[in-house]
Motif scaffolding. Structure first.
Motif, PDB file in Angstrom:
ATOM      1  N   MET A  48     -15.633  -8.899  21.092  1.00 14.85           N
ATOM      2  CA  MET A  48     -15.374  -7.581  20.557  1.00 14.85           C
ATOM      3  C   MET A  48     -15.139  -6.615  21.710  1.00 14.85           C
ATOM      4  SD  MET A  48     -16.572  -7.086  17.051  1.00 14.85           S
ATOM      5  CE  MET A  48     -18.203  -6.561  16.723  1.00 14.85           C
ATOM      6  N   ASN A  49     -14.346  -5.615  21.467  1.00 11.42           N
ATOM      7  CA  ASN A  49     -14.097  -4.600  22.486  1.00 11.42           C
ATOM      8  C   ASN A  49     -14.115  -3.235  21.828  1.00 11.42           C
ATOM      9  OD1 ASN A  49     -11.464  -4.055  21.423  1.00 11.42           O
ATOM     10  ND2 ASN A  49     -10.662  -5.821  22.518  1.00 11.42           N
ATOM     11  N   GLU A  50     -13.838  -2.222  22.615  1.00  8.09           N
ATOM     12  CA  GLU A  50     -13.942  -0.853  22.106  1.00  8.09           C
ATOM     13  C   GLU A  50     -12.914  -0.536  21.026  1.00  8.09           C
ATOM     14  OE1 GLU A  50     -12.113   2.109  25.081  1.00  8.09           O
ATOM     15  OE2 GLU A  50     -12.674   0.348  26.268  1.00  8.09           O
ATOM     16  N   PHE A  74      -7.120 -18.941  24.165  1.00  5.64           N
ATOM     17  CA  PHE A  74      -6.046 -18.064  23.709  1.00  5.64           C
ATOM     18  C   PHE A  74      -6.609 -16.833  23.004  1.00  5.64           C
ATOM     19  CE2 PHE A  74      -2.552 -16.586  21.067  1.00  5.64           C
ATOM     20  CZ  PHE A  74      -1.523 -16.565  21.995  1.00  5.64           C
ATOM     21  N   CYS A  75      -7.635 -17.023  22.194  1.00  9.39           N
ATOM     22  CA  CYS A  75      -8.267 -15.881  21.518  1.00  9.39           C
ATOM     23  C   CYS A  75      -8.838 -14.895  22.534  1.00  9.39           C
ATOM     24  CB  CYS A  75      -9.362 -16.360  20.574  1.00  9.39           C
ATOM     25  SG  CYS A  75      -8.740 -17.202  19.119  1.00  9.39           S
ATOM     26  N   ARG A  76      -9.465 -15.408  23.595  1.00 13.95           N
ATOM     27  CA  ARG A  76     -10.008 -14.526  24.630  1.00 13.95           C
ATOM     28  C   ARG A  76      -8.889 -13.767  25.333  1.00 13.95           C
ATOM     29  NH1 ARG A  76     -12.504 -16.250  21.838  1.00 13.95           N
ATOM     30  NH2 ARG A  76     -14.683 -16.475  21.532  1.00 13.95           N
ATOM     31  N   CYS A  88      -8.002  -6.651  18.674  1.00 15.42           N
ATOM     32  CA  CYS A  88      -9.275  -7.116  18.129  1.00 15.42           C
ATOM     33  C   CYS A  88      -8.953  -8.035  16.959  1.00 15.42           C
ATOM     34  CB  CYS A  88     -10.112  -5.935  17.666  1.00 15.42           C
ATOM     35  SG  CYS A  88     -11.687  -6.451  16.977  1.00 15.42           S
ATOM     36  N   VAL A  89      -8.995  -9.333  17.221  1.00 13.49           N
ATOM     37  CA  VAL A  89      -8.638 -10.311  16.209  1.00 13.49           C
ATOM     38  C   VAL A  89      -9.894 -11.059  15.781  1.00 13.49           C
ATOM     39  CG1 VAL A  89      -7.196 -12.296  15.685  1.00 13.49           C
ATOM     40  CG2 VAL A  89      -6.356 -10.538  17.244  1.00 13.49           C
ATOM     41  N   PRO A  90     -10.255 -11.007  14.504  1.00 11.71           N
ATOM     42  CA  PRO A  90     -11.447 -11.718  14.036  1.00 11.71           C
ATOM     43  C   PRO A  90     -11.215 -13.231  13.983  1.00 11.71           C
ATOM     44  CG  PRO A  90     -10.397 -10.566  12.213  1.00 11.71           C
ATOM     45  CD  PRO A  90      -9.630 -10.215  13.443  1.00 11.71           C
ATOM     46  N   PHE A  91     -12.295 -13.992  13.910  1.00  9.93           N
ATOM     47  CA  PHE A  91     -12.200 -15.451  13.822  1.00  9.93           C
ATOM     48  C   PHE A  91     -11.290 -15.862  12.674  1.00  9.93           C
ATOM     49  CE2 PHE A  91     -16.276 -15.238  16.117  1.00  9.93           C
ATOM     50  CZ  PHE A  91     -16.004 -16.158  17.127  1.00  9.93           C
ATOM     51  N   GLY A  92     -10.476 -16.860  12.929  1.00 15.08           N
ATOM     52  CA  GLY A  92      -9.611 -17.409  11.900  1.00 15.08           C
ATOM     53  C   GLY A  92      -8.332 -16.652  11.645  1.00 15.08           C
ATOM     54  N   CYS A  93      -8.073 -15.598  12.417  1.00 21.19           N
ATOM     55  CA  CYS A  93      -6.908 -14.754  12.148  1.00 21.19           C
ATOM     56  C   CYS A  93      -5.912 -14.685  13.301  1.00 21.19           C
ATOM     57  CB  CYS A  93      -7.359 -13.334  11.811  1.00 21.19           C
ATOM     58  SG  CYS A  93      -8.320 -13.242  10.297  1.00 21.19           S
ATOM     59  N   ILE A  94      -6.089 -15.508  14.323  1.00 19.23           N
ATOM     60  CA  ILE A  94      -5.245 -15.377  15.513  1.00 19.23           C
ATOM     61  C   ILE A  94      -3.766 -15.571  15.195  1.00 19.23           C
ATOM     62  CG2 ILE A  94      -5.406 -17.776  16.310  1.00 19.23           C
ATOM     63  CD1 ILE A  94      -5.577 -14.671  18.553  1.00 19.23           C
ATOM     64  N   GLY A  95      -3.436 -16.440  14.291  1.00 17.28           N
ATOM     65  CA  GLY A  95      -2.038 -16.680  13.969  1.00 17.28           C
ATOM     66  C   GLY A  95      -1.383 -15.588  13.146  1.00 17.28           C
ATOM     67  N   LEU A 114      -0.511 -11.113  15.775  1.00 16.13           N
ATOM     68  CA  LEU A 114       0.020 -11.187  17.123  1.00 16.13           C
ATOM     69  C   LEU A 114       1.301 -10.363  17.262  1.00 16.13           C
ATOM     70  CD1 LEU A 114      -0.308 -15.024  17.715  1.00 16.13           C
ATOM     71  CD2 LEU A 114      -1.855 -13.235  18.518  1.00 16.13           C
ATOM     72  N   ASN A 115       1.516  -9.841  18.479  1.00 17.41           N
ATOM     73  CA  ASN A 115       2.809  -9.231  18.750  1.00 17.41           C
ATOM     74  C   ASN A 115       3.818 -10.353  18.976  1.00 17.41           C
ATOM     75  OD1 ASN A 115       2.797 -10.053  21.529  1.00 17.41           O
ATOM     76  ND2 ASN A 115       1.554  -8.269  22.050  1.00 17.41           N
ATOM     77  N   LYS A 116       5.089 -10.036  19.127  1.00 15.88           N
ATOM     78  CA  LYS A 116       6.142 -11.055  19.197  1.00 15.88           C
ATOM     79  C   LYS A 116       5.960 -12.014  20.374  1.00 15.88           C
ATOM     80  CE  LYS A 116       8.594 -10.072  15.623  1.00 15.88           C
ATOM     81  NZ  LYS A 116       8.480 -10.918  14.460  1.00 15.88           N
ATOM     82  N   GLU A 117       5.610 -11.504  21.545  1.00 18.23           N
ATOM     83  CA  GLU A 117       5.431 -12.370  22.716  1.00 18.23           C
ATOM     84  C   GLU A 117       4.235 -13.299  22.528  1.00 18.23           C
ATOM     85  OE1 GLU A 117       5.817 -14.266  26.385  1.00 18.23           O
ATOM     86  OE2 GLU A 117       7.215 -13.224  25.076  1.00 18.23           O
ATOM     87  N   ASP A 118       3.117 -12.764  22.049  1.00 18.75           N
ATOM     88  CA  ASP A 118       1.947 -13.600  21.806  1.00 18.75           C
ATOM     89  C   ASP A 118       2.217 -14.615  20.707  1.00 18.75           C
ATOM     90  OD1 ASP A 118       0.479 -12.393  23.786  1.00 18.75           O
ATOM     91  OD2 ASP A 118      -0.558 -11.037  22.421  1.00 18.75           O
TER      92      ASP A 118
END
Length: 108
Positions: free
Chosen positions: A1-3, A62-64, A73-80, A83-87
């Motif tokens: 988590m971050n600010e 990758f999540c880190r 700030c991407v919660p567990f299970g939502c990385i896909g 994302l922005n276009k490059e990610d």
């Protein structure tokens, strides 16, 4: 988590690296974590409920990488899904086995 996260912080959180003794499912790519693979077991208590998430080593890195970025700030299970276009290009390469990126000095 971050600010930049507007999610509530967990009351408890722990990550441990394991070697799989049985198969599991990665919460990010939804693929099998095979017996003998290294994976992260992430546990936390959110809203008085214990949740456990398992991630392939490369998915965890990758999540880190994504969550270290400003305004991310991407919660567990939502990385896909967040994302922005490059990610998104990097993520699709990672899960298809064609990744050419390095995160935190470790190969994905």
């Amino acid at each position: 988590m971050n600010e930049y996260c507007d999610y509530d912080a967990p009351a408890f959180y722990n990550e441990t690296l394991h070697k799989a003794r049985k198969s599991h499912k990665c919460c990010e790519c939804r693929e099998e974590i095979k017996v003998g693979d290294l994976y992260y077991n992430c546990r936390g208590v959110w809203d008085k409920k214990l949740d456990v998430y398992k991630q392939h080593l490369h998915c965890w890195h990758f999540c880190r990488y994504v969550n270290k970025r400003e305004y991310s700030c991407v919660p567990f299970g939502c990385i896909g899904y967040e994302l922005n276009k490059e990610d998104e290009r990097l993520w699709n390469g990672l899960i298809s086995g064609n990744a050419e990126v390095f995160v935190d000095g470790t190969g994905i």
